[in-house]
Each structure stands twice: as C-alpha cells, then as structure tokens.
Design a protein around this motif. Structure first.
Motif, short mmCIF file in Angstrom:
data_model
loop_
_atom_site.label_atom_id
_atom_site.label_comp_id
_atom_site.label_asym_id
_atom_site.label_seq_id
_atom_site.Cartn_x
_atom_site.Cartn_y
_atom_site.Cartn_z
N ILE A 1 0.88 -1.17 0.00
CA ILE A 1 0.00 0.00 0.00
C ILE A 1 0.92 1.22 0.00
O ILE A 1 1.82 1.32 0.83
CB ILE A 1 -0.92 0.05 1.23
CG1 ILE A 1 -1.88 -1.14 1.24
CG2 ILE A 1 -1.71 1.36 1.26
CD1 ILE A 1 -2.78 -1.20 2.47
N ILE B 1 -11.18 10.67 -0.11
CA ILE B 1 -10.16 9.67 0.21
C ILE B 1 -10.65 8.36 -0.36
O ILE B 1 -11.78 7.94 -0.10
CB ILE B 1 -9.95 9.57 1.74
CG1 ILE B 1 -9.48 10.93 2.28
CG2 ILE B 1 -8.95 8.47 2.07
CD1 ILE B 1 -9.43 11.01 3.78
N TYR B 2 -9.78 7.70 -1.14
CA TYR B 2 -10.17 6.50 -1.89
C TYR B 2 -9.30 5.33 -1.46
O TYR B 2 -8.09 5.33 -1.69
CB TYR B 2 -10.05 6.79 -3.40
CG TYR B 2 -10.97 7.95 -3.77
CD1 TYR B 2 -12.28 7.71 -4.14
CD2 TYR B 2 -10.54 9.26 -3.67
CE1 TYR B 2 -13.14 8.76 -4.43
CE2 TYR B 2 -11.39 10.32 -3.96
CZ TYR B 2 -12.69 10.05 -4.34
OH TYR B 2 -13.53 11.09 -4.61
N THR B 3 -9.94 4.34 -0.81
CA THR B 3 -9.20 3.22 -0.22
C THR B 3 -9.85 1.88 -0.52
O THR B 3 -9.86 0.99 0.31
CB THR B 3 -9.10 3.39 1.31
OG1 THR B 3 -10.42 3.35 1.86
CG2 THR B 3 -8.41 4.67 1.69
N ASN B 4 -10.37 1.69 -1.70
CA ASN B 4 -11.07 0.48 -2.06
C ASN B 4 -10.11 -0.72 -2.10
O ASN B 4 -9.23 -0.79 -2.95
CB ASN B 4 -11.72 0.67 -3.43
CG ASN B 4 -12.56 -0.49 -3.86
OD1 ASN B 4 -12.47 -1.59 -3.31
ND2 ASN B 4 -13.39 -0.28 -4.86
N VAL C 1 0.83 5.49 -0.18
CA VAL C 1 -0.01 6.67 -0.12
C VAL C 1 0.22 7.50 -1.39
O VAL C 1 1.36 7.80 -1.75
CB VAL C 1 0.32 7.53 1.12
CG1 VAL C 1 -0.52 8.78 1.15
CG2 VAL C 1 0.12 6.70 2.38
N GLN D 1 -2.48 -2.05 -3.40
CA GLN D 1 -3.87 -1.72 -3.06
C GLN D 1 -4.03 -0.21 -3.11
O GLN D 1 -3.17 0.53 -2.63
CB GLN D 1 -4.22 -2.22 -1.66
CG GLN D 1 -5.64 -1.89 -1.24
CD GLN D 1 -5.95 -2.42 0.15
OE1 GLN D 1 -5.57 -3.53 0.49
NE2 GLN D 1 -6.64 -1.63 0.94
N GLN D 2 -5.13 0.23 -3.68
CA GLN D 2 -5.38 1.66 -3.79
C GLN D 2 -5.46 2.35 -2.43
O GLN D 2 -6.11 1.86 -1.51
CB GLN D 2 -6.69 1.91 -4.54
CG GLN D 2 -7.06 3.38 -4.57
CD GLN D 2 -8.42 3.62 -5.16
OE1 GLN D 2 -8.52 3.90 -6.33
NE2 GLN D 2 -9.44 3.51 -4.36
N PHE D 3 -4.78 3.47 -2.31
CA PHE D 3 -4.95 4.40 -1.20
C PHE D 3 -4.59 5.77 -1.73
O PHE D 3 -3.41 6.08 -1.90
CB PHE D 3 -4.07 4.06 0.01
CG PHE D 3 -4.32 5.01 1.16
CD1 PHE D 3 -5.26 4.69 2.12
CD2 PHE D 3 -3.65 6.22 1.25
CE1 PHE D 3 -5.51 5.57 3.17
CE2 PHE D 3 -3.91 7.09 2.29
CZ PHE D 3 -4.84 6.77 3.26
#
Length: 156
Positions: A18, A81-84, A20, A98-100
């Motif tokens: 992950i 904020i996009y954390t799918n 940022v 992973q998206q963050f």
C-alpha cells in the motif's frame, strides 16, 4: 514499468503493498479539468503520484502536478479519500498495490501545459468530453466527485 489495474475482479492478484498517493482535481476558469494520459497504462487521469518521505501529502499533489503537467497549483480543499481494497494495480516488477489515494481540489496559479515521461499527453478537458476518454472507473469517480462538490461561484 507497465501497470494493469483490477477493479472488483475476483481473479485479481493479491495486494502486497500500500503506497499513499495524492491526486489533484484541478479546474480552470472555463470549468475544464486538467487530465493527462498515463504512459504506464494509456488511461486518462488527473495528475498525481506517491508521497515522498519528508513530504506533506498536499505537497505531493502540488509536486506531481508540476512534474507531470507543467502547471503550478494551489490546494483549496479535499475531494475525497479513496481506499477500495478491491482496486489493485499490478506492476511489471511484481508489486501489486492496493489503492490508497487522497484527491485534493486545486486551482491553477501559473505554468504552461507540457508533457513528461509519465504523461505523454496533457490537456484541459470539458466535462461533456469525459465520456470520450478512456478513464478507469475509480478515477472517473474522483472526477465526478470533484465536479459534484464544486463550490458555488462567489459574486460580490
């Protein structure tokens, strides 16, 4: 480095990192959004990228915008904020991220459009042109959220 995106795909590889990232939703005085075509996957997106050590996250959005588009911006707010966890990006070096991402609202303050190795095409795009561009669904969500939450113009 090549990148393949997986979105709500049950056969997607499992994430192993992950990172940022910051993106910038930038609208000019004509209500056009600043987009670039990414060199790693050919898709259109707002400028953005990974946060560097010792850097504020908002400064990452400003830096990435300047590096990728030639435009200097001022951060004015937050789009979202996009954390799918069901959105992963697989890179050719074996990383599966992973998206963050934090998407900031910004306004252009100076500079001139230019390309970069990461962004071979850069342009201002009208909202009614978005459907004609190849944009990943998670990125389109950020753009739509940016337009949905535009502040009312101040007339004084």
């Amino acid at each position: 480095m090549a990148r393949t995106e997986f979105f709500n795909d049950p056969n997607a590889p499992r994430a192993n990192s992950i990172v940022v990232a910051a993106t910038a939703f930038i609208v000019d005085g004509d209500d056009r959004v600043l987009l670039l075509q990414r060199s790693d996957n050919g898709l259109w997106a707002p400028p953005g990228g990974a946060q560097d050590f010792g850097e504020y996250i908002a400064d990452a959005a400003v830096r990435e915008t300047r590096e990728e588009t030639g435009i200097d911006v001022q951060i004015t707010g937050l789009v979202g904020i996009y954390t799918n966890p069901h959105h992963v990006m697989a890179y050719s070096n074996g990383e599966v991220r992973q998206q963050f991402a934090i998407c900031f609202r910004a306004v252009p303050i100076s500079g001139a459009l230019r390309t970069s190795p990461e962004s071979p095409r850069v342009r201002w795009v009208r909202q009614d042109e978005l459907d004609s561009l190849d944009i990943h669904p998670s990125i389109r969500l950020r753009i739509d959220h940016g337009y949905a939450n535009l502040p009312e113009p101040y007339i004084g």
